[in-house]
Design a protein around this motif. Structure first.
Motif, PDB file in Angstrom:
ATOM      1  N   ASP A  94       0.830  -1.207   0.000  1.00 43.58           N
ATOM      2  CA  ASP A  94       0.000   0.000   0.000  1.00 43.58           C
ATOM      3  C   ASP A  94       0.865   1.258   0.000  1.00 43.58           C
ATOM      4  OD1 ASP A  94      -2.350  -1.388  -0.082  1.00 43.58           O
ATOM      5  OD2 ASP A  94      -2.898  -1.053   2.012  1.00 43.58           O
ATOM      6  N   TYR A 131       2.381   1.721  -3.390  1.00 44.80           N
ATOM      7  CA  TYR A 131       1.380   2.226  -4.333  1.00 44.80           C
ATOM      8  C   TYR A 131       1.145   3.727  -4.122  1.00 44.80           C
ATOM      9  CZ  TYR A 131      -0.165  -2.048  -6.686  1.00 44.80           C
ATOM     10  OH  TYR A 131      -0.232  -3.167  -7.489  1.00 44.80           O
ATOM     11  N   ASP A 132       1.197   4.182  -2.870  1.00 45.43           N
ATOM     12  CA  ASP A 132       1.063   5.620  -2.595  1.00 45.43           C
ATOM     13  C   ASP A 132       2.199   6.406  -3.240  1.00 45.43           C
ATOM     14  OD1 ASP A 132      -1.250   5.299  -1.144  1.00 45.43           O
ATOM     15  OD2 ASP A 132      -0.263   5.325   0.822  1.00 45.43           O
ATOM     16  N   ARG A 175       3.826   5.479  -5.922  1.00 45.00           N
ATOM     17  CA  ARG A 175       3.514   5.464  -7.358  1.00 45.00           C
ATOM     18  C   ARG A 175       2.540   6.582  -7.719  1.00 45.00           C
ATOM     19  NH1 ARG A 175       0.824   0.691 -10.178  1.00 45.00           N
ATOM     20  NH2 ARG A 175       0.848   2.207 -11.864  1.00 45.00           N
ATOM     21  N   THR A 218       8.378   0.041  -8.945  1.00 47.06           N
ATOM     22  CA  THR A 218       7.791  -0.942  -9.857  1.00 47.06           C
ATOM     23  C   THR A 218       8.357  -2.329  -9.606  1.00 47.06           C
ATOM     24  OG1 THR A 218       7.388   0.718 -11.574  1.00 47.06           O
ATOM     25  CG2 THR A 218       7.543  -1.575 -12.291  1.00 47.06           C
ATOM     26  N   ILE A 260       6.881  -3.943  -6.351  1.00 47.07           N
ATOM     27  CA  ILE A 260       5.471  -4.362  -6.320  1.00 47.07           C
ATOM     28  C   ILE A 260       5.124  -5.315  -7.452  1.00 47.07           C
ATOM     29  CG2 ILE A 260       4.711  -2.243  -5.162  1.00 47.07           C
ATOM     30  CD1 ILE A 260       3.621  -1.281  -7.839  1.00 47.07           C
ATOM     31  N   ARG A 270       1.614  -6.939  -8.587  1.00 44.10           N
ATOM     32  CA  ARG A 270       1.005  -6.129  -9.642  1.00 44.10           C
ATOM     33  C   ARG A 270       0.534  -6.972 -10.815  1.00 44.10           C
ATOM     34  NH1 ARG A 270       4.004  -0.861 -12.165  1.00 44.10           N
ATOM     35  NH2 ARG A 270       2.476  -0.306 -13.752  1.00 44.10           N
ATOM     36  N   ILE A 276      -4.673   3.621 -10.375  1.00 45.34           N
ATOM     37  CA  ILE A 276      -3.667   2.918  -9.567  1.00 45.34           C
ATOM     38  C   ILE A 276      -4.305   2.337  -8.303  1.00 45.34           C
ATOM     39  CG2 ILE A 276      -1.518   3.197  -8.252  1.00 45.34           C
ATOM     40  CD1 ILE A 276      -0.751   5.397 -10.314  1.00 45.34           C
ATOM     41  N   LYS A 277      -5.220   3.082  -7.694  1.00 45.78           N
ATOM     42  CA  LYS A 277      -5.891   2.576  -6.496  1.00 45.78           C
ATOM     43  C   LYS A 277      -6.749   1.352  -6.819  1.00 45.78           C
ATOM     44  CE  LYS A 277      -6.049   6.747  -3.623  1.00 45.78           C
ATOM     45  NZ  LYS A 277      -6.922   7.780  -3.010  1.00 45.78           N
ATOM     46  N   SER A 311      -6.135  -0.842  -9.108  1.00 43.84           N
ATOM     47  CA  SER A 311      -5.190  -1.951  -9.246  1.00 43.84           C
ATOM     48  C   SER A 311      -4.749  -2.453  -7.884  1.00 43.84           C
ATOM     49  CB  SER A 311      -3.974  -1.484 -10.056  1.00 43.84           C
ATOM     50  OG  SER A 311      -3.001  -2.497 -10.129  1.00 43.84           O
ATOM     51  N   ARG A 312      -4.434  -1.525  -6.995  1.00 47.21           N
ATOM     52  CA  ARG A 312      -4.031  -1.893  -5.629  1.00 47.21           C
ATOM     53  C   ARG A 312      -5.144  -2.665  -4.929  1.00 47.21           C
ATOM     54  NH1 ARG A 312      -4.598   2.874  -1.745  1.00 47.21           N
ATOM     55  NH2 ARG A 312      -6.740   2.213  -2.156  1.00 47.21           N
TER      56      ARG A 312
END
Length: 241
Positions: free
Chosen positions: A91, A94-95, A97, A167, A170, A174, A214-215, A217-218
């Motif tokens: 998480d 991802y933030d 990203r 990248t 994750i 991903r 992106i969220k 996907s997360r």
């Protein structure tokens, strides 16, 4: 009477051993990403050495590298094992990203000319449904390329370097985003919309869509259970999306 001291200079590792360690590291990492090695699985140095036709020294070097990367760990009594997926850590990545890619979108919209890289991305993502890629491995590679090129096109090399590192860290989860057809369709649609907004220099809407994309996907990979990992592994092996 003085006593002579012999200074011993440590020899650097041989090129052959380094190459073996690199090869074993790359192979094990691929097995982790393909979920041939599952979270919680024990790892035997002897089994890896036999399977990769390497001695235990390069195998151990490869495992220590994977430990530094956060993929495996070792316990005094139980030996090496694959670490469970740490979704809290993912998480946070991802933030990062989201921050990097939204800044990149703002910079791209401020440029006088549209970078050629974005035109190339149009050719990949702005296609009709019948021509869309369905192989899950190819898809996550194309997805990585899409986001990496958006950041690189913004022109800040340090941002691009940090983004590549995130990248890499994750990637193991991903790629799970591309084993469900609905997520594949959403990815194509959202990528095309993001590119259109960037081309029209609508910075704020592009940033909002990037963040939501992106969220999503997360959140999708967060729904993956251990049973889901086995299903994802089967999908990855067959190339189905």
């Amino acid at each position: 009477m003085s006593t002579a001291h012999t200074i011993r200079i440590a020899k650097p590792p041989s090129t052959k051993r380094v190459n073996l360690a690199d090869r074993v590291y790359a192979q094990l990492k691929a097995e982790l990403f393909d979920f041939q090695l599952m979270p919680g699985d024990p790892i035997s140095e002897n089994e890896i050495a036999e399977r990769t036709q390497a001695s235990r020294t390069p195998v151990r070097e490869a495992l220590f590298r994977l430990q530094r990367d956060g993929y495996v760990d070792v316990q005094a009594r139980n030996g090496w094992y694959v670490k469970p997926l740490d979704f809290d850590a993912f998480d946070e990545l991802y933030d990062v990203r989201i921050t990097l890619e939204c800044v990149a979108a703002q910079r791209l919209c401020a440029l006088d000319n549209r970078p050629p890289a974005l035109t190339g991305l149009d050719a990949t993502w702005g296609i009709d449904t019948a021509r869309r890629e369905t192989d899950s491995t190819t898809l996550w590679q194309l997805d990585e390329q899409f986001h990496a090129e958006i950041v690189a096109a913004a022109g800040n090399r340090e941002m691009a370097r940090i983004h590549r590192d995130v990248t890499e860290r994750i990637r193991i989860v991903r790629r799970l985003d591309f084993v469900k057809p609905a997520r594949v369709d959403a990815t194509y649609d959202e990528h095309a919309a993001i590119l259109r907004l960037l081309g029209e220099r609508h910075a704020e809407p592009a940033q909002h869509l990037l963040e939501a994309h992106i969220k999503a996907s997360r959140d999708a990979v967060r729904q993956i259970t251990l049973h889901g990992l086995f299903e994802a592994r089967d999908a990855i092996r067959t190339g189905a999306a």
